[in-house]
Write a protein that holds these residues in place. Structure first.
Motif, PDB file in Angstrom:
ATOM      1  N   GLU A 124       0.833  -1.213   0.000  1.00 59.52           N
ATOM      2  CA  GLU A 124       0.000   0.000   0.000  1.00 59.52           C
ATOM      3  C   GLU A 124       0.862   1.255   0.000  1.00 59.52           C
ATOM      4  O   GLU A 124       0.568   2.222  -0.701  1.00 59.52           O
ATOM      5  CB  GLU A 124      -0.962  -0.001   1.192  1.00 59.52           C
ATOM      6  N   GLY A 125       1.936   1.256   0.787  1.00 60.81           N
ATOM      7  CA  GLY A 125       2.851   2.394   0.789  1.00 60.81           C
ATOM      8  C   GLY A 125       3.501   2.584  -0.573  1.00 60.81           C
ATOM      9  O   GLY A 125       3.674   3.709  -1.039  1.00 60.81           O
ATOM     10  N   GLY A 126       3.870   1.476  -1.209  1.00 61.11           N
ATOM     11  CA  GLY A 126       4.443   1.549  -2.548  1.00 61.11           C
ATOM     12  C   GLY A 126       3.485   2.171  -3.542  1.00 61.11           C
ATOM     13  O   GLY A 126       3.875   3.017  -4.361  1.00 61.11           O
ATOM     14  N   LEU A 127       2.226   1.771  -3.486  1.00 62.64           N
ATOM     15  CA  LEU A 127       1.213   2.361  -4.373  1.00 62.64           C
ATOM     16  C   LEU A 127       1.059   3.848  -4.094  1.00 62.64           C
ATOM     17  O   LEU A 127       0.961   4.654  -5.026  1.00 62.64           O
ATOM     18  CB  LEU A 127      -0.128   1.640  -4.213  1.00 62.64           C
ATOM     19  N   GLN A 128       1.053   4.211  -2.831  1.00 69.33           N
ATOM     20  CA  GLN A 128       0.922   5.621  -2.456  1.00 69.33           C
ATOM     21  C   GLN A 128       2.115   6.439  -2.966  1.00 69.33           C
ATOM     22  O   GLN A 128       1.964   7.593  -3.364  1.00 69.33           O
ATOM     23  CB  GLN A 128       0.798   5.749  -0.938  1.00 69.33           C
ATOM     24  N   ALA A 129       3.297   5.844  -2.991  1.00 66.33           N
ATOM     25  CA  ALA A 129       4.506   6.553  -3.432  1.00 66.33           C
ATOM     26  C   ALA A 129       4.554   6.737  -4.944  1.00 66.33           C
ATOM     27  O   ALA A 129       5.220   7.648  -5.434  1.00 66.33           O
ATOM     28  CB  ALA A 129       5.748   5.799  -2.969  1.00 66.33           C
ATOM     29  N   GLY A 130       3.884   5.874  -5.689  1.00 69.58           N
ATOM     30  CA  GLY A 130       3.911   5.989  -7.144  1.00 69.58           C
ATOM     31  C   GLY A 130       4.163   4.698  -7.885  1.00 69.58           C
ATOM     32  O   GLY A 130       4.232   4.688  -9.114  1.00 69.58           O
ATOM     33  N   PHE A 131       4.293   3.596  -7.171  1.00 72.77           N
ATOM     34  CA  PHE A 131       4.351   2.296  -7.817  1.00 72.77           C
ATOM     35  C   PHE A 131       2.958   1.928  -8.320  1.00 72.77           C
ATOM     36  O   PHE A 131       1.952   2.450  -7.837  1.00 72.77           O
ATOM     37  CB  PHE A 131       4.781   1.205  -6.828  1.00 72.77           C
ATOM     38  N   ALA A 132       2.902   0.989  -9.256  1.00 71.26           N
ATOM     39  CA  ALA A 132       1.654   0.405  -9.738  1.00 71.26           C
ATOM     40  C   ALA A 132       1.865  -1.101  -9.816  1.00 71.26           C
ATOM     41  O   ALA A 132       3.003  -1.566  -9.958  1.00 71.26           O
ATOM     42  CB  ALA A 132       1.302   0.956 -11.117  1.00 71.26           C
ATOM     43  N   PRO A 133       0.794  -1.891  -9.720  1.00 71.32           N
ATOM     44  CA  PRO A 133       0.959  -3.330  -9.898  1.00 71.32           C
ATOM     45  C   PRO A 133       1.511  -3.624 -11.296  1.00 71.32           C
ATOM     46  O   PRO A 133       1.110  -2.998 -12.275  1.00 71.32           O
ATOM     47  CB  PRO A 133      -0.463  -3.872  -9.739  1.00 71.32           C
ATOM     48  N   SER A 134       2.422  -4.571 -11.382  1.00 74.71           N
ATOM     49  CA  SER A 134       3.035  -4.923 -12.671  1.00 74.71           C
ATOM     50  C   SER A 134       2.252  -5.995 -13.411  1.00 74.71           C
ATOM     51  O   SER A 134       2.519  -6.248 -14.582  1.00 74.71           O
ATOM     52  CB  SER A 134       4.463  -5.432 -12.451  1.00 74.71           C
ATOM     53  N   GLY A 135       1.325  -6.629 -12.718  1.00 74.48           N
ATOM     54  CA  GLY A 135       0.624  -7.775 -13.287  1.00 74.48           C
ATOM     55  C   GLY A 135       1.244  -9.088 -12.850  1.00 74.48           C
ATOM     56  O   GLY A 135       0.700 -10.154 -13.115  1.00 74.48           O
ATOM     57  N   GLU A 136       2.388  -9.029 -12.187  1.00 72.61           N
ATOM     58  CA  GLU A 136       3.072 -10.213 -11.659  1.00 72.61           C
ATOM     59  C   GLU A 136       2.949 -10.205 -10.132  1.00 72.61           C
ATOM     60  O   GLU A 136       2.965  -9.151  -9.508  1.00 72.61           O
ATOM     61  CB  GLU A 136       4.553 -10.204 -12.053  1.00 72.61           C
ATOM     62  N   ASP A 137       2.851 -11.387  -9.557  1.00 69.83           N
ATOM     63  CA  ASP A 137       2.693 -11.524  -8.120  1.00 69.83           C
ATOM     64  C   ASP A 137       3.811 -10.813  -7.363  1.00 69.83           C
ATOM     65  O   ASP A 137       4.994 -11.052  -7.630  1.00 69.83           O
ATOM     66  CB  ASP A 137       2.671 -13.008  -7.742  1.00 69.83           C
ATOM     67  N   LYS A 138       3.432  -9.930  -6.467  1.00 69.72           N
ATOM     68  CA  LYS A 138       4.337  -9.218  -5.554  1.00 69.72           C
ATOM     69  C   LYS A 138       5.284  -8.237  -6.235  1.00 69.72           C
ATOM     70  O   LYS A 138       6.173  -7.697  -5.598  1.00 69.72           O
ATOM     71  CB  LYS A 138       5.140 -10.197  -4.697  1.00 69.72           C
ATOM     72  N   LEU A 139       5.102  -7.979  -7.523  1.00 66.95           N
ATOM     73  CA  LEU A 139       6.013  -7.098  -8.243  1.00 66.95           C
ATOM     74  C   LEU A 139       5.316  -5.788  -8.592  1.00 66.95           C
ATOM     75  O   LEU A 139       4.270  -5.781  -9.239  1.00 66.95           O
ATOM     76  CB  LEU A 139       6.522  -7.778  -9.525  1.00 66.95           C
ATOM     77  N   LEU A 140       5.912  -4.701  -8.138  1.00 68.01           N
ATOM     78  CA  LEU A 140       5.416  -3.353  -8.417  1.00 68.01           C
ATOM     79  C   LEU A 140       6.303  -2.696  -9.467  1.00 68.01           C
ATOM     80  O   LEU A 140       7.472  -3.039  -9.590  1.00 68.01           O
ATOM     81  CB  LEU A 140       5.439  -2.514  -7.137  1.00 68.01           C
ATOM     82  N   ILE A 141       5.749  -1.731 -10.190  1.00 66.30           N
ATOM     83  CA  ILE A 141       6.507  -1.017 -11.215  1.00 66.30           C
ATOM     84  C   ILE A 141       6.229   0.480 -11.118  1.00 66.30           C
ATOM     85  O   ILE A 141       5.105   0.899 -10.833  1.00 66.30           O
ATOM     86  CB  ILE A 141       6.166  -1.529 -12.638  1.00 66.30           C
TER      87      ILE A 141
END
Length: 165
Positions: A124-141
């Motif tokens: 959730e913190g990663g999403l708030q910072a500017g990451f987005a789900p990559s479509g792969e399990d546990k991987l943000l982009i």
């Protein structure tokens, strides 16, 4: 409410372990990395005392960067007054500030930044910072500039080859 920049300082340090080894080791039960880029959010307790609060390790892999080893020392909250805690919470927290700093610092050097995250709170913190789900399990982009779908799949495959990071 105090300005966040008055008491939270986020910067890159050349050698991370002396500053954040205790935070990293407590979370991962391993020594902090000695290579790569070390982004640290410090709490400025006084003019001469800076407390390491949150850490994110960035690794340069050419066209991508990997953001990992994120760890925060919640004990730093004990040094803060209520207004500072409220301001930091409103800003997203020390982890979010450290990630955003890394995104800004490394955006011009790569096509994408990836984070590998198994913790729901960190996700959730990663999403708030500017990451987005990559479509792969546990991987943000985080994509600093638009990428076409094929190139993003190529970069994601490269990031997956490094898991866990």
């Amino acid at each position: 409410m105090p300005a966040i920049d008055d008491f939270i300082i986020v910067t890159e340090v050349d050698h991370g372990p002396p500053f954040v080894g205790h935070i990293f080791e407590r979370k991962y039960r391993a020594a902090a990395p000695t290579f790569g880029h070390h982004i640290v959010a410090f709490y400025r307790q006084s003019w001469d005392r800076y407390v390491p609060f949150s850490y994110v390790h960035f690794t340069d892999c050419g066209d991508i960067y990997l953001a990992g080893g994120a760890s925060t020392d919640g004990r730093a909250f004990a040094f803060m007054d209520a207004d500072e805690r409220q301001a930091l919470t409103a800003a997203g927290g020390a982890y979010v500030l450290a990630l955003r700093y890394g995104f800004q610092r490394f955006a011009a050097r790569c096509e994408a930044i990836y984070g590998y995250c198994g913790d729901a709170r960190a996700w959730e913190g990663g999403l708030q910072a500017g990451f987005a789900p990559s479509g792969e399990d546990k991987l943000l982009i985080h994509v600093p500039r638009p990428l076409d779908a094929l190139r993003q799949r190529e970069l994601t495959a490269k990031a997956l080859s490094f898991i866990p990071f």
